[in-house]
Design a protein around this motif. Structure first.
Motif, PDB file in Angstrom:
ATOM      1  N   ALA A 178       9.066   1.539  -8.216  1.00  0.00           N
ATOM      2  CA  ALA A 178       7.656   0.653  -8.396  1.00  0.00           C
ATOM      3  C   ALA A 178       7.814  -0.480  -9.478  1.00  0.00           C
ATOM      4  CB  ALA A 178       6.452   1.669  -8.979  1.00  0.00           C
ATOM      5  N   SER A 179       8.998  -0.835  -9.843  1.00  0.00           N
ATOM      6  CA  SER A 179       9.425  -1.850 -10.895  1.00  0.00           C
ATOM      7  C   SER A 179       9.124  -3.187 -10.495  1.00  0.00           C
ATOM      8  CB  SER A 179      10.950  -1.702 -11.376  1.00  0.00           C
ATOM      9  OG  SER A 179      11.981  -1.741 -10.296  1.00  0.00           O
ATOM     10  N   ALA A 180       9.255  -3.532  -9.048  1.00  0.00           N
ATOM     11  CA  ALA A 180       8.856  -4.772  -8.365  1.00  0.00           C
ATOM     12  C   ALA A 180       7.638  -4.342  -7.634  1.00  0.00           C
ATOM     13  CB  ALA A 180      10.122  -5.134  -7.593  1.00  0.00           C
ATOM     14  N   ARG A 181       6.846  -5.673  -7.930  1.00  0.00           N
ATOM     15  CA  ARG A 181       5.551  -5.739  -7.545  1.00  0.00           C
ATOM     16  C   ARG A 181       5.081  -6.931  -6.513  1.00  0.00           C
ATOM     17  NH1 ARG A 181       1.001  -2.141  -9.252  1.00  0.00           N
ATOM     18  NH2 ARG A 181      -0.947  -2.790  -7.959  1.00  0.00           N
ATOM     19  N   VAL A 182       4.425  -6.671  -5.520  1.00  0.00           N
ATOM     20  CA  VAL A 182       3.988  -7.867  -4.733  1.00  0.00           C
ATOM     21  C   VAL A 182       2.567  -8.409  -5.341  1.00  0.00           C
ATOM     22  CG1 VAL A 182       3.283  -8.609  -2.549  1.00  0.00           C
ATOM     23  CG2 VAL A 182       4.949  -6.982  -2.700  1.00  0.00           C
ATOM     24  N   ILE A 183       2.739  -9.650  -5.852  1.00  0.00           N
ATOM     25  CA  ILE A 183       1.764 -10.572  -6.547  1.00  0.00           C
ATOM     26  C   ILE A 183       0.638 -11.337  -5.727  1.00  0.00           C
ATOM     27  CG2 ILE A 183       2.966 -10.125  -8.723  1.00  0.00           C
ATOM     28  CD1 ILE A 183       3.429 -13.089  -8.512  1.00  0.00           C
ATOM     29  N   ALA A 184       1.309 -11.595  -4.472  1.00  0.00           N
ATOM     30  CA  ALA A 184       0.706 -12.450  -3.798  1.00  0.00           C
ATOM     31  C   ALA A 184       1.150 -12.408  -2.257  1.00  0.00           C
ATOM     32  CB  ALA A 184       0.729 -14.179  -4.189  1.00  0.00           C
ATOM     33  N   ARG A 185       0.238 -12.674  -1.276  1.00  0.00           N
ATOM     34  CA  ARG A 185       0.661 -13.030   0.154  1.00  0.00           C
ATOM     35  C   ARG A 185      -0.085 -14.207   0.755  1.00  0.00           C
ATOM     36  NH1 ARG A 185      -0.032  -7.136  -0.155  1.00  0.00           N
ATOM     37  NH2 ARG A 185       1.927  -5.906   0.341  1.00  0.00           N
ATOM     38  N   ASN A 186       0.642 -14.514   1.687  1.00  0.00           N
ATOM     39  CA  ASN A 186       0.075 -15.858   2.319  1.00  0.00           C
ATOM     40  C   ASN A 186      -0.019 -15.471   3.715  1.00  0.00           C
ATOM     41  OD1 ASN A 186      -0.417 -17.911   0.217  1.00  0.00           O
ATOM     42  ND2 ASN A 186       1.913 -18.109   0.233  1.00  0.00           N
TER      43      ASN A 186
END
Length: 317
Positions: A178-186
């Motif tokens: 879980a160290s890399a998180r998605v912060i935005a989506r288009n």
């Protein structure tokens, strides 16, 4: 009888054809369970039962999509242990193959990608070298992880459906996963056209369109078709990479595939050679595409495609 776990990521409100293919293959291999991620709608649950799923597994958390693939692989590893599955089937997408690779490491399992058919004993047939050869492979490990190419088989429901039982799987809490998180989506805007991987008709353009996909789009809309492209066209920025058909793009198997301005190199052939009927339009009479086409038109696509579009619209009324 083998136990098979099918991974269906975010099924949405209706199962994709590729998911139904996975379920059809799984049912021929043994007892089928499904591990899904995301919300499960009633219609999807009913379809899973109709296609032979006997058990459903959902993650204990609802934020798996907020991370990269690490937590999904951890969830699947836990689902395999709970279900006792010896075969795991996943879609042969870029993310599906990455999840499969991580799952293989976690379980010490053999991983086979680009699968187009699976025999009852787990032997997998895969297409290699841009579709020039077929090979067979079989994992010798206790668990085998297979990613299956879309449009490999025709989906078929079970003779007698069941109401699958649902259970929750605890997702291991690993800081690394879980160290890399998605912060935005288009979100991609909807085109109104069919999904390329599942379309019955595909109209594809290549280098010959010279940056103008207008005639390809007009013909596709007249036919109710999806739009595809060669790598040359996507690399040039004329159309998005999600439209790429070929060895490094999507695999399609429509009833009708129209190739416009595409040379038909082996990389392109790998993604569309299973189409039922192939029609090629190219100015070069020596183009390799005519070797695999059922019907060929030697001519300028900017003249041929508009004429075809006009005639189709006229016949439609």
């Amino acid at each position: 009888m083998a136990k098979v776990l099918v991974f269906i990521d975010t099924p949405g409100r209706a199962l994709k054809k590729s998911s139904l293919e996975l379920l059809t293959i799984a049912r021929a291999l043994g007892e089928t369970a499904v591990a899904f991620n995301g919300e499960l709608h009633d219609d999807v649950a009913a379809a899973l039962g109709e296609y032979g799923a006997q058990a459903l597994y959902r993650p204990s958390v609802d934020d798996l999509d907020d991370y990269l693939v690490g937590p999904k692989a951890s969830y699947l590893a836990a689902a395999v242990q709970t279900s006792g599955a010896t075969i795991v089937l996943a879609e042969n997408s870029a993310e599906g193959k990455e999840v499969a690779a991580r799952l293989g490491i976690k379980l010490g399992a053999g991983v086979i990608t680009d699968v187009v058919a699976v025999e009852p004993d787990g032997t997998a047939h895969k297409s290699v070298l841009a579709g020039s050869y077929m090979t067979t492979a079989r994992a010798t490990t206790p668990v085998a992880v297979l990613t299956v190419k879309p449009n490999s088989i025709t989906p078929a429901p079970a003779i007698t459906g069941t109401a699958p039982q649902a259970a929750t799987i605890e997702v291991p809490d690993t800081a690394t996963a879980a160290s890399a998180r998605v912060i935005a989506r288009n979100e991609k805007s909807a085109s109104g056209r069919p999904d390329l991987s599942e379309a019955r008709i595909v109209v594809a353009g290549g280098r010959g369109v010279d940056g103008n996909f207008g005639p390809v789009e007009d013909l596709a809309d007249a036919l109710g078709a999806a739009i595809g492209a060669s790598r040359a066209a996507t690399d040039a920025g004329w159309i998005g990479h999600d439209a790429q058909v070929g060895q490094t793009g999507k695999t399609v198997s429509p009833q009708l595939y129209i190739s416009a301005g595409i040379s038909g190199a082996i990389q392109q052939k790998a993604g569309m050679q299973t189409a039922k009927v192939i029609v090629a339009v190219n100015k070069d009479a020596e183009s390799p595409v005519f070797e695999i086409a059922d019907f060929g038109i030697v001519g300028d696509l900017f003249q041929v495609l508009p004429q075809a579009t006009e005639e189709i619209n006229k016949r439609k009324g």
